[in-house]
Write an enzyme that holds these catalytic residues in place. Sequence first.
Site, short mmCIF file in Angstrom:
data_model
loop_
_atom_site.label_atom_id
_atom_site.label_comp_id
_atom_site.label_asym_id
_atom_site.label_seq_id
_atom_site.Cartn_x
_atom_site.Cartn_y
_atom_site.Cartn_z
CG ASP A 1 -2.92 3.20 -2.51
OD1 ASP A 1 -2.16 2.36 -2.26
OD2 ASP A 1 -3.88 3.88 -2.09
CG ASP B 1 -2.06 0.73 1.13
OD1 ASP B 1 -2.06 2.26 0.62
OD2 ASP B 1 -3.18 0.62 1.68
CG HIS C 1 -9.75 4.29 2.93
ND1 HIS C 1 -9.53 4.35 1.60
CD2 HIS C 1 -9.46 5.56 3.48
CE1 HIS C 1 -9.08 5.45 1.26
NE2 HIS C 1 -9.26 6.16 2.33
CG ASP D 1 -4.19 2.02 4.93
OD1 ASP D 1 -4.47 3.28 4.72
OD2 ASP D 1 -4.67 1.10 3.94
#
Length: 299
Positions: free
Chosen positions: A229, A122, A139, A126
């Site tokens: 992403d 990622d 998220h 997060d």
Amino acid sequence: MNINIIGVPLFYGCDKQGPQYAPDKLRENNLIDILQKHNHKVFDLGNIHVPSADSDSKFLYHRNMKYVNSIVTVNTNLAHLVNISINNNDFPLIIGGDHSLSIGSIAGVSKAFKNIAVIWLDAHADINTHETSPSGNVHGMPLGASMGIGHEDLTNLYYKETKVRPENVFILGARDIDSGEIDLIKEKNINVYSPEKMRKIGIENLVDFILDKLKESDVDAIHLSFDMDFIDSSYVPGTGTPVNNGFNVDETKLLLRKLAQTGMIKSMDFVELNTLLDENDKTLNLAIEILDSVFECIK
């Protein structure tokens, strides 16, 4: 291998329309046929029901977590389905949807194994909480919640224990990290590797290093969570929070295939494909290409 496809048409975690259409778009573009060609038996378990929620009431249940009640409901149901899948010796492939679904997928996996690891691919860490999140988008919180960090509605989801120990978490490709997350990374000594650091070590060397560390920790399963992403923004217009200075397609495939070949990956999330933002299906086609490459190596 038996693969269970579980769709999670969820956008509440990112508060941006589009990722809820990805599960069906991937199916329409021959996802099942692609998995089957690698000698997998594929069972499509359909989509998890996502209750409708009014955007005007997104902060109804918490002042800094949008749609949290609906997200908890979806993730609790997902956790149970993932847990059933693994207990049946199947491989759950969870296709989103936004990354908040990982709270449920990791909870379901962790209940089935004694000691799991999570490899998180990622551009973002997060690991925000309701106290550190600048946006209130859930998220940005799933990995933190899975480590027992954050609001109890998220950390206690499905069952009241920490789902994965911080030392068994590896965040790869992160390059857009909030200040509260940076503090938490230092406090918990979380393993975070930027693209620059990964290239310096070498992708294959890094995977070998991670595996050695996990063997020392007696990890019995790895949950792989892949956000579109992770790839450099120039390749993926169809994702909600693209970030530059990421990996190209070949590097991404190399890393995923190397991980898949370990035989330790027992479940996978594939998230944040936003078909409404895509350009001529560029990101959709790339998503299919990546899944094809991964499941050629999953045994």
